[in-house]
Structure formats: C-alpha cells, structure tokens
Design a protein around this motif. Structure first.
Motif, mmCIF file in Angstrom:
data_model
loop_
_atom_site.group_PDB
_atom_site.id
_atom_site.type_symbol
_atom_site.label_atom_id
_atom_site.label_comp_id
_atom_site.label_asym_id
_atom_site.label_seq_id
_atom_site.Cartn_x
_atom_site.Cartn_y
_atom_site.Cartn_z
ATOM 1 N N ASP A 62 -27.589 30.981 -29.252
ATOM 2 C CA ASP A 62 -27.871 29.556 -29.147
ATOM 3 C C ASP A 62 -26.591 28.731 -29.275
ATOM 4 O O ASP A 62 -25.582 29.183 -29.848
ATOM 5 N N TRP A 63 -26.653 27.510 -28.772
ATOM 6 C CA TRP A 63 -25.549 26.565 -28.930
ATOM 7 C C TRP A 63 -25.266 26.344 -30.411
ATOM 8 O O TRP A 63 -26.181 26.260 -31.228
ATOM 9 N N GLN A 64 -23.992 26.225 -30.751
ATOM 10 C CA GLN A 64 -23.560 25.879 -32.099
ATOM 11 C C GLN A 64 -22.677 24.643 -32.030
ATOM 12 O O GLN A 64 -21.902 24.470 -31.085
ATOM 13 N N GLU A 65 -22.775 23.796 -33.029
ATOM 14 C CA GLU A 65 -21.913 22.618 -33.111
ATOM 15 C C GLU A 65 -20.637 22.984 -33.867
ATOM 16 O O GLU A 65 -20.698 23.505 -34.980
ATOM 17 N N ILE A 66 -19.497 22.731 -33.245
ATOM 18 C CA ILE A 66 -18.209 22.998 -33.871
ATOM 19 C C ILE A 66 -17.303 21.783 -33.659
ATOM 20 O O ILE A 66 -17.658 20.830 -32.963
ATOM 21 N N SER A 67 -16.136 21.844 -34.274
ATOM 22 C CA SER A 67 -15.139 20.792 -34.110
ATOM 23 C C SER A 67 -13.810 21.431 -33.751
ATOM 24 O O SER A 67 -13.430 22.463 -34.316
ATOM 25 N N ILE A 68 -13.119 20.856 -32.786
ATOM 26 C CA ILE A 68 -11.785 21.309 -32.395
ATOM 27 C C ILE A 68 -10.835 20.131 -32.548
ATOM 28 O O ILE A 68 -10.976 19.113 -31.865
ATOM 29 N N SER A 69 -9.901 20.251 -33.469
ATOM 30 C CA SER A 69 -8.944 19.166 -33.748
ATOM 31 C C SER A 69 -9.671 17.853 -34.036
ATOM 32 O O SER A 69 -9.242 16.780 -33.596
ATOM 33 N N GLY A 70 -10.794 17.956 -34.736
ATOM 34 C CA GLY A 70 -11.543 16.771 -35.121
ATOM 35 C C GLY A 70 -12.462 16.220 -34.051
ATOM 36 O O GLY A 70 -13.115 15.199 -34.270
ATOM 37 N N VAL A 71 -12.533 16.878 -32.902
ATOM 38 C CA VAL A 71 -13.368 16.426 -31.791
ATOM 39 C C VAL A 71 -14.621 17.298 -31.729
ATOM 40 O O VAL A 71 -14.528 18.520 -31.783
ATOM 41 N N PRO A 72 -15.820 16.696 -31.592
ATOM 42 C CA PRO A 72 -17.045 17.499 -31.525
ATOM 43 C C PRO A 72 -17.120 18.314 -30.230
ATOM 44 O O PRO A 72 -16.837 17.812 -29.145
ATOM 45 N N TYR A 73 -17.509 19.572 -30.387
ATOM 46 C CA TYR A 73 -17.755 20.463 -29.257
ATOM 47 C C TYR A 73 -19.069 21.201 -29.517
ATOM 48 O O TYR A 73 -19.541 21.289 -30.658
ATOM 49 N N ARG A 74 -19.647 21.747 -28.460
ATOM 50 C CA ARG A 74 -20.753 22.682 -28.584
ATOM 51 C C ARG A 74 -20.292 24.026 -28.046
ATOM 52 O O ARG A 74 -19.672 24.088 -26.982
ATOM 53 N N MET A 75 -20.591 25.079 -28.799
ATOM 54 C CA MET A 75 -20.103 26.414 -28.469
ATOM 55 C C MET A 75 -21.260 27.331 -28.087
ATOM 56 O O MET A 75 -22.287 27.384 -28.759
ATOM 57 N N LYS A 76 -21.086 28.066 -27.006
ATOM 58 C CA LYS A 76 -22.037 29.078 -26.548
ATOM 59 C C LYS A 76 -21.334 30.434 -26.600
ATOM 60 O O LYS A 76 -20.242 30.605 -26.048
#
Length: 208
Positions: free
Chosen positions: A118-132
C-alpha cells in the motif's frame, strides 16, 4: 570485528526534469550509487562475509512526456550483475500535493513475482511524498534479470499552471534496495520477504 551483517544496498535515484514546460521521465542507465551499511547487530546476525551486491535498474520501455492531458510510461527491470543472489525491493516516491493529487493518475503494472504494498506517506527533505513499494518474492540469481514493473502517469488536462508549479523537478523518484539473503536464511528467515522485512522493514522504510 563487530558482530552484525554488512548489507550492500544499491540505491538508484531518479529525478524528473522540466523540459520546455513538460515533465520528462529521464534515462535510468548508469544512474546509481552504492551504499554499504551495518544492519542486524541487535539481532545477532552473522557477518555477510563481505559479499558484493551489484544490481542495476534497466529501462525496458519509455514513452511520452508528462504535460496537461499527456501520459508518460516507464517500464524497468532489475539485473543482478554480482556474483551472489540478491533479494530486493523497488520503491517509488511521488510528491504529494493535497490540492493537485487528484490531477495525477498513477497506474502500476507488475509482472509475476512482485508483491505490491500500500501507499505510505513519507517526507523527503521536508517535502511530503507518497511511496509505493514492490517486493520481489524470491531471490534473483547471479547474472539473471527480473520481471518488470511499469508506471504510467496521466496528468489531467485541467491542471492549472499554479498547481504544476507546486511540483519539484524531482517529483518522481525511484530506488532499488538489494541485500544478500544468505546470512538471513542461515538465521531462519527463509523467504525473500522475511529477509527483507528484517533488513528493510516497511514500517520504517524511507530510502529517499
């Protein structure tokens, strides 16, 4: 020598660039770097014996550019270039913007042998991303190539310039993370997913 397992993680990082006002999916060839880390010390896992892990992410097909009303597709597979078998996970990160997420349609298609998470919510350099994440459910032998995974992105024709401007040039990133499964197997983690759950647990995974 410290007790623990040395896991070679091959990270392939992809950035998407803005070309003439359109998002262009880049060439993946030779875009990789090796990172070696210490894992498993608290678990009492044995040394990995310095085995070298060498995997490559290969572009199988690529088509289209991403612009309002446009569709772009990228298909990739993993090639094991090392002398040992590997287990691996593919991770896709897509920048998340609440006001325009529904303007992007993402469709994944994986060949047999992959487990889609499932999609996971993460942060890259303080920016929101969704990870698959996709887990390859068996070990990939030395010299062999895996099945492929395709990602097709369609951008809504009604997306505004303001919404597009919210996306970074690296709004889409991807990595492959590979481990030597032998030390894990010797400790009783006999499946690819079991070994990866110990080495690269999804609950805390953010390789970006």
């Amino acid at each position: 020598m410290k007790k623990g397992i040395i896991a070679a993680l091959c990270f392939i990082v992809i950035g998407c660039s803005m070309v003439s006002g359109t998002f262009a999916l880049p060439d993946l060839d030779k875009v990789f770097a090796d990172l070696t880390g210490m894992l498993g010390h608290a678990l009492g896992l044995p040394e990995a014996g310095g085995a070298e892990v060498d995997v490559a992410l290969v572009t199988d097909t690529a088509s289209g550019q991403l612009y309002p009303g446009g569709t772009a597709t990228r298909s990739v597979y993993v090639k094991n270039q090392g002398a040992r078998e590997v287990c691996y996970r593919l991770a896709y990160a897509v920048q998340y913007d609440a006001q325009s997420w529904d303007k992007l349609t993402l469709r994944f298609a994986a060949d047999e042998g992959y487990i889609e998470h499932d999609w996971q919510e993460i942060s890259i350099s303080g920016v929101p991303y969704r990870m698959k994440v996709f887990t390859y459910d068996s070990a990939l032998p030395a010299g062999q190539s895996s099945g492929g995974v395709s990602l097709t992105i369609t951008m809504d024709r009604n997306i505004t310039s303001e919404q597009i401007a919210r996306y970074r040039s690296d709004f889409l990133q991807m990595q492959v993370l590979a481990i030597d499964p032998v030390p894990f197997r010797e400790k009783g983690y006999t499946t690819a997913q079991a070994a990866l759950d110990i080495a690269l647990p999804l609950a805390t995974l953010n390789p970006f």
